[in-house]
Write an enzyme that holds these catalytic residues in place. Structure first.
Site, PDB file in Angstrom:
ATOM      1  N   CYS A   1      38.224 -80.354   7.988  1.00  0.00           N
ATOM      2  CA  CYS A   1      37.008 -79.525   8.003  1.00  0.00           C
ATOM      3  C   CYS A   1      35.873 -80.256   8.748  1.00  0.00           C
ATOM      4  CB  CYS A   1      36.607 -79.125   6.584  1.00  0.00           C
ATOM      5  SG  CYS A   1      35.494 -77.696   6.558  1.00  0.00           S
TER       6      CYS A   1
ATOM      7  N   HIS B   1      41.309 -76.477   4.965  1.00  0.00           N
ATOM      8  CA  HIS B   1      41.566 -77.509   3.956  1.00  0.00           C
ATOM      9  C   HIS B   1      43.033 -77.459   3.513  1.00  0.00           C
ATOM     10  CE1 HIS B   1      37.351 -78.739   2.901  1.00  0.00           C
ATOM     11  NE2 HIS B   1      37.089 -77.580   3.481  1.00  0.00           N
TER      12      HIS B   1
ATOM     13  N   GLU C   1      44.650 -79.553   1.868  1.00  0.00           N
ATOM     14  CA  GLU C   1      44.834 -80.176   0.553  1.00  0.00           C
ATOM     15  C   GLU C   1      44.864 -79.158  -0.574  1.00  0.00           C
ATOM     16  OE1 GLU C   1      40.293 -80.452   1.228  1.00  0.00           O
ATOM     17  OE2 GLU C   1      42.137 -80.418   2.408  1.00  0.00           O
TER      18      GLU C   1
END
Length: 536
Positions: free
Chosen positions: A381, A508, A510
């Site tokens: 990001c 993102h 994750e």
């Protein structure tokens, strides 16, 4: 089967791990074949944690449908693999906003609006909402905060009412702390007794107690707790410190937490599910002895601020048969003079996400170091945007290049605000949030990492984008735009193919990594880091 509701509360102290217990219970019920969801009710007045500083509440997790939520929803998804939604995260702010909007519309027909019944009724409606939208056997509801907090009282009153309205289809689990006094050499149960008495004073009798402890609790102590708290001895479970949070489901299963709850709710537990893939993950984790060192370059010196990134790195390390050791590097104090020392011995760099001007120059220096030293570098990001700015400054020669977020007057705004957002004045909920499609360039490193998939979906949380006016210049100079949103023509992924591993993502990744399905980009990044260490 009628939907059953499990309410999880906490006492004595915060940060005992209600989220991990909720996620672990969800995992065990899921393994038994039940359809479940887990939801979090937070007592703070913010509408959502989107505008909260990570030091206040840890990272802000984002659901696929674009809701900014508490980090516990990340635990729920990582443990169960089930996607949560905006209906799984509720705050006091949301509750009051909904009630006030209805009052302004005249929905209450001139009634005096009160905490009971209007606020509590709205809380109850939200608790029951998920089961009206999909068939569910169990809804696990974690109540944030600690017993005794003023702001939690309406939530506790709501679950008290539901407990009696639903009968055997509702159950209360209370998580408390049993401290060890070193001077006396004793474990003390009085805090737990007091916490349960507070709960009973609110009209709630917990059927199951989970005791958080650093020391083994003997049968005599458990019996004492059961006696003073009106709980069956078998329903007093200990949650002792473990090497990993991922061992908690196995520990809970060993003590029969799920079986006890099923019996108390009128169901036959049957045999324990084997949890094969989960146990395989734990075994791989234990067997991994080699360590790969990763620098986490960010501005928040708090592990919860980057919780999902840390867990995603750990997942990838385990499946690559390595332990990942992360080293936080504060970007606010990172300079060209000290970066060599700060990153000494690191096998790779993660340039972390974030908002605001503080620490960005350090992130740009880290991106430059990774690029010029051919060190595997993963920008996420804002981290990806810093990679773009660094390349523009030091390769394209735009020395004043910046993001318009940081410098609205920059003549080379290689990162710029989305056109649709330029008229927005409020901060909360104004970003590109949630899951969006991304088309990958065939043959790229990213495409290979995703198993040669062409179209992927990933979650976003940002306002600013790669400025397409500069795309051709970047491509010609060697930074390729290898992932693009096909609908809005927005650059999602950049990489430098001439380097070993240098990839930045606007999204993102994750948020999508789970215990049984690690994210492919983290897997490939850690693999590149390991290979680089081996070659060195």
């Amino acid at each position: 089967m009628q939907t059953k509701y499990i309410f999880i509360t906490g006492g004595v102290a915060s940060s005992l791990g209600k989220g991990i217990i909720s996620a672990s219970l969800g995992k065990l019920l899921l393994a038994r074949g039940y359809r479940i969801t887990i939801q979090k009710f937070d007592p703070y007045i913010n509408i959502d944690p989107g505008t909260l500083n990570p030091y206040e509440h840890g990272e802000c997790y984002v659901t696929a449908d674009g809701m900014e939520t508490d980090l516990d929803l990340g635990h729920y998804e990582r443990f169960t693999g089930i996607e949560t939604t905006r209906d799984n995260s509720v705050t006091t702010g949301k509750i009051y906003l909904s009630v006030i909007e209805r009052e302004r519309r005249g929905d209450y027909l001139g009634k005096t609006i009160q905490v009971v019944p209007h606020i509590t009724d709205e809380i109850k409606r939200r608790i029951l909402l998920n089961a009206t939208k999909q068939p569910l056997d169990f809804v696990i509801t974690e109540i944030g905060g600690t017993i005794g907090d003023i702001e939690s009282q309406p939530f506790l009153e709501a679950i008290r009412q539901l407990r009696w309205e639903l009968g055997q289809n509702a159950l209360n689990v209370h998580l408390t702390y049993v401290p060890y006094l070193a001077a006396a050499g004793e474990l003390k149960t009085k805090p737990t007794q007091t916490s349960v008495k507070q709960l009973q004073g609110l009209g709630i009798q917990p059927e199951v107690l989970v005791l958080r402890t650093e020391h083994e609790l003997g049968d005599e102590l458990r019996a004492k707790v059961a006696h003073f708290c009106n709980v069956d001895v078998e329903a007093v479970i200990q949650s002792q410190d473990l090497p990993s949070i991922y061992e908690v489901p196995v520990n809970m299963q060993r003590q029969g937490l799920d079986a006890i709850i099923l019996k108390k709710m009128g169901l036959k537990p049957g045999p324990k599910p084997p949890l094969g893939p989960w146990r395989d993950f734990l075994e791989r984790r234990k067997q991994a002895t080699k360590v790969v060192d990763i620098a986490l370059v960010g501005k928040y010196d708090l592990q919860d601020a980057y919780k999902s990134i840390l867990e995603s790195l750990a997942h990838a390390g385990t499946y690559n048969n390595y332990k990942v050791k992360t080293h936080f590097v504060n970007s606010e104090f990172l300079t060209r003079d000290n970066i060599g020392q700060q990153l000494k011995g690191m096998a790779g760099i993660v340039v972390c996400p974030g908002f605001g001007n503080r620490g960005i120059e350090g992130k740009i220096i880290a991106a430059e170091y990774g690029r010029t030293h051919d060190l595997p570098t993963f920008g996420i990001c804002l981290g990806m945007q810093m990679m773009v700015i660094e390349f523009a400054r030091n390769v394209l020669g735009y020395h004043d290049a910046n993001s318009s977020e940081m410098d609205s007057e920059t003549p080379h705004n290689v990162i710029d605000m989305m056109e649709a957002q330029k008229s927005v004045t409020q901060m909360g909920g104004t970003m590109r949030l949630g899951s969006y499609c991304c088309e990958l360039v065939e043959g790229s490193r990213t495409w290979q990492a995703y198993g040669e998939e062409t179209l992927i979906k990933e979650r976003h949380r940002h306002r600013y984008e790669f400025n397409n006016a500069y795309r051709e210049a970047f491509e010609q100079a060697g930074m390729k735009c290898v992932g693009v949103n096909p609908t809005a023509d927005l650059v999602e992924i950049v990489e430098i193919p001439s380097l070993r591993w240098y990839i930045g993502t606007q999204f993102h990744p994750e948020y999508s990594s789970t215990v049984l399905h690690p994210h492919p980009l983290f897997m490939d990044f850690i693999k590149a880091c390991i290979n680089g260490t081996a070659q060195a």
